[in-house]
Design an enzyme around this catalytic site. Structure first.
Site, PDB file in Angstrom:
ATOM      1  N   SER A 142       0.852  -1.318  -0.121  1.00 58.87           N
ATOM      2  CA  SER A 142       0.064   0.228   0.195  1.00 58.87           C
ATOM      3  C   SER A 142       1.127   1.431   0.000  1.00 58.87           C
ATOM      4  O   SER A 142       2.080   1.283   0.580  1.00 58.87           O
ATOM      5  CB  SER A 142      -1.028   0.144   1.312  1.00 58.87           C
ATOM      6  OG  SER A 142      -1.354   0.873   1.287  1.00 58.87           O
ATOM      7  N   TYR A 155      -2.384  -1.162  10.627  1.00 61.25           N
ATOM      8  CA  TYR A 155      -2.094  -1.366   9.042  1.00 61.25           C
ATOM      9  C   TYR A 155      -0.794  -0.380   8.695  1.00 61.25           C
ATOM     10  O   TYR A 155       0.067  -1.521   7.738  1.00 61.25           O
ATOM     11  CB  TYR A 155      -3.193  -0.692   8.218  1.00 61.25           C
ATOM     12  CG  TYR A 155      -3.896  -1.167   7.449  1.00 61.25           C
ATOM     13  CD1 TYR A 155      -4.037  -1.747   6.488  1.00 61.25           C
ATOM     14  CD2 TYR A 155      -3.489   0.336   5.846  1.00 61.25           C
ATOM     15  CE1 TYR A 155      -4.580  -2.218   5.481  1.00 61.25           C
ATOM     16  CE2 TYR A 155      -3.085   0.132   4.403  1.00 61.25           C
ATOM     17  CZ  TYR A 155      -3.772  -1.188   4.124  1.00 61.25           C
ATOM     18  OH  TYR A 155      -4.175  -1.375   3.069  1.00 61.25           O
TER      19      TYR A 155
HETATM   20  P1  NAD Z   1     -11.281  -6.477  -0.128  1.00 61.16           P
HETATM   21  O1  NAD Z   1     -11.949  -5.856   1.283  1.00 61.16           O
HETATM   22  O2  NAD Z   1     -12.870  -6.221  -1.232  1.00 61.16           O
HETATM   23  O3  NAD Z   1     -11.447  -7.872   0.328  1.00 61.16           O
HETATM   24  C1  NAD Z   1     -10.243  -8.452   1.456  1.00 61.16           C
HETATM   25  C2  NAD Z   1      -9.987 -10.008   0.603  1.00 61.16           C
HETATM   26  O4  NAD Z   1      -9.672 -10.092   1.632  1.00 61.16           O
HETATM   27  C3  NAD Z   1     -11.583 -10.443   0.673  1.00 61.16           C
HETATM   28  O5  NAD Z   1     -11.519 -11.506  -0.534  1.00 61.16           O
HETATM   29  C4  NAD Z   1     -12.042 -11.360   1.944  1.00 61.16           C
HETATM   30  O6  NAD Z   1     -13.124 -12.037   1.903  1.00 61.16           O
HETATM   31  C5  NAD Z   1     -10.676 -11.340   2.315  1.00 61.16           C
HETATM   32  N1  NAD Z   1      -9.999 -11.620   3.644  1.00 61.16           N
HETATM   33  C6  NAD Z   1     -10.120 -10.931   4.869  1.00 61.16           C
HETATM   34  N2  NAD Z   1      -9.978 -11.400   5.561  1.00 61.16           N
HETATM   35  C7  NAD Z   1      -9.473 -12.540   5.362  1.00 61.16           C
HETATM   36  C8  NAD Z   1      -9.497 -13.524   6.172  1.00 61.16           C
HETATM   37  N3  NAD Z   1      -8.954 -13.414   7.521  1.00 61.16           N
HETATM   38  N4  NAD Z   1      -8.785 -14.777   5.611  1.00 61.16           N
HETATM   39  C9  NAD Z   1      -8.951 -14.690   4.214  1.00 61.16           C
HETATM   40  N5  NAD Z   1      -9.491 -13.779   3.544  1.00 61.16           N
HETATM   41  C10 NAD Z   1      -9.353 -12.214   4.103  1.00 61.16           C
HETATM   42  O7  NAD Z   1     -10.476  -5.296   0.393  1.00 61.16           O
HETATM   43  P2  NAD Z   1      -9.394  -4.934  -0.740  1.00 61.16           P
HETATM   44  O8  NAD Z   1      -9.354  -3.315  -0.716  1.00 61.16           O
HETATM   45  O9  NAD Z   1      -9.238  -5.412  -1.929  1.00 61.16           O
HETATM   46  O10 NAD Z   1      -8.185  -4.680  -0.053  1.00 61.16           O
HETATM   47  C11 NAD Z   1      -7.324  -5.953  -0.344  1.00 61.16           C
HETATM   48  C12 NAD Z   1      -5.058  -5.792  -0.026  1.00 61.16           C
HETATM   49  O11 NAD Z   1      -5.804  -4.660  -0.952  1.00 61.16           O
HETATM   50  C13 NAD Z   1      -5.566  -5.697   0.606  1.00 61.16           C
HETATM   51  O12 NAD Z   1      -4.444  -6.617   1.291  1.00 61.16           O
HETATM   52  C14 NAD Z   1      -5.169  -4.048   1.161  1.00 61.16           C
HETATM   53  O13 NAD Z   1      -5.010  -3.600   2.202  1.00 61.16           O
HETATM   54  C15 NAD Z   1      -5.028  -4.031  -0.232  1.00 61.16           C
HETATM   55  N6  NAD Z   1      -5.266  -2.541  -0.282  1.00 61.16           N
HETATM   56  C16 NAD Z   1      -6.433  -1.521  -0.317  1.00 61.16           C
HETATM   57  C17 NAD Z   1      -6.030  -0.393  -1.049  1.00 61.16           C
HETATM   58  C18 NAD Z   1      -7.429   0.330  -0.840  1.00 61.16           C
HETATM   59  O14 NAD Z   1      -7.437   1.723  -1.385  1.00 61.16           O
HETATM   60  N7  NAD Z   1      -8.910  -0.745  -1.221  1.00 61.16           N
HETATM   61  C19 NAD Z   1      -4.652   0.412  -0.787  1.00 61.16           C
HETATM   62  C20 NAD Z   1      -3.570  -0.579  -0.794  1.00 61.16           C
HETATM   63  C21 NAD Z   1      -3.692  -1.024  -0.953  1.00 61.16           C
END
Ligand code: NAD
Length: 260
Positions: A142, A155
């Protein structure tokens, strides 16, 4: 291209991970998806993935906060796929709170899912990748792997930590055709981000609209959310042979956020 490769993508029932699974499948990879969700939605996603890649995908409901479940998932991947070529550590959660009120169990959960799960999966795949002379390990970090924001102590710590894990693993496998990289998006409008809006609003005492404009997109010089497809395309590039010389890197896809 990921044609003929086997890929495991954690946290791929939603958001960015789902987009990465669809992209790799569209390039011909056989994928294992993981994460939580409604049975019907997961079944629909599996059907879509099979249509895209022409190969039967696998689903594991393993909880990434539990090392024993991760081990079971990785054994299933090895047995069913016959070796993991691409390990995409994407699962992640967020918790927003001032540090003095931050619940200890939430700290432990964020570190376990966002950081330690990548250690466990990496440990499981490295020997096979080295012996086959090809592998890609990609960690979804991130912009918070480079800069901090208040109220996100666990985080930010996990995302800084995963970059350290990325660099260390990259050095250990560099001579074996295996690359290890991190990708670091800015704000992407996914369920994870949507859920943060009310919490950030409460923590800062400002409206939800103000959170989007003055907290989230204020950091992003483009003033736009990053597209899931752009993150997935970067991952697909890192999986390609053209990216074989890129390892130990942390690629930002953050609309210029961390250039400031
Ligand atoms: P999201 O909430 O849409 O998806 C998260 C996924 O992780 C889902 O499939 C959920 O079921 C799964 N998950 C959650 N807890 C879990 C667990 N204990 N075991 C197995 N699966 C689990 O989130 P996202 O925004 O798509 O985030 C995905 C990644 O991207 C994360 O690592 C997040 O930190 C990173 N990220 C997101 C953003 C953003 O702005 N959305 C920015 C930078 C980084």
């Amino acid at each position: 291209m990921s044609a003929g490769r086997n890929a495991v993508i954690t946290g791929s029932t939603s958001g960015i991970g789902r987009g990465i699974a669809l992209k790799l499948a569209s390039e011909g990879a056989r994928v294992m998806i993981n994460g939580f969700g409604e049975d019907a939605e997961i079944a629909d996603l599996l059907t879509e993935l099979e249509k895209l890649s022409g190969k039967k995908p696998i689903y594991s409901p393993a909880d990434m906060s539990d090392p024993a479940q991760i081990e079971t998932m990785m054994r299933l991947a090895e047995n069913e796929l016959g070796g993991v070529d691409i390990m995409m550590n994407n699962a992640g959660i967020q918790y927003v709170s001032p540090i003095e009120d931050f619940p200890t169990d939430k700290w432990n959960q964020v570190i376990a899912i966002n950081l330690s799960s990548a250690f466990h999966t990496t440990k499981a795949v490295v020997a096979g990748m080295k012996s086959r002379g090809w592998g890609r390990i990609i960690n979804l970090a991130s912009a918070h792997s480079i800069v901090a924001s208040p109220y996100k102590s666990a985080y930010v710590a996990a995302k800084h930590g995963i970059v350290g894990l990325t660099k260390t693993a990259a050095l250990e496998v560099a001579e074996f055709g295996v690359t290890v990289n991190a990708v670091s998006p800015g704000y992407v409008l996914t369920p994870l981000v949507e859920a943060q809006i009310p919490a950030t609003s409460k923590a800062r005492g400002i409206s939800e609209g103000a959170v989007i404009q003055t907290v989230m997109l204020a950091n992003q010089p483009t003033r736009k959310f990053v597209d899931i497809d752009d993150v997935a395309a970067t991952v697909a590039f890192l999986c390609s042979d053209a990216a074989k010389g890129i390892t130990g890197s942390n690629m930002t896809i953050d609309g210029g956020w961390t250039a400031q």
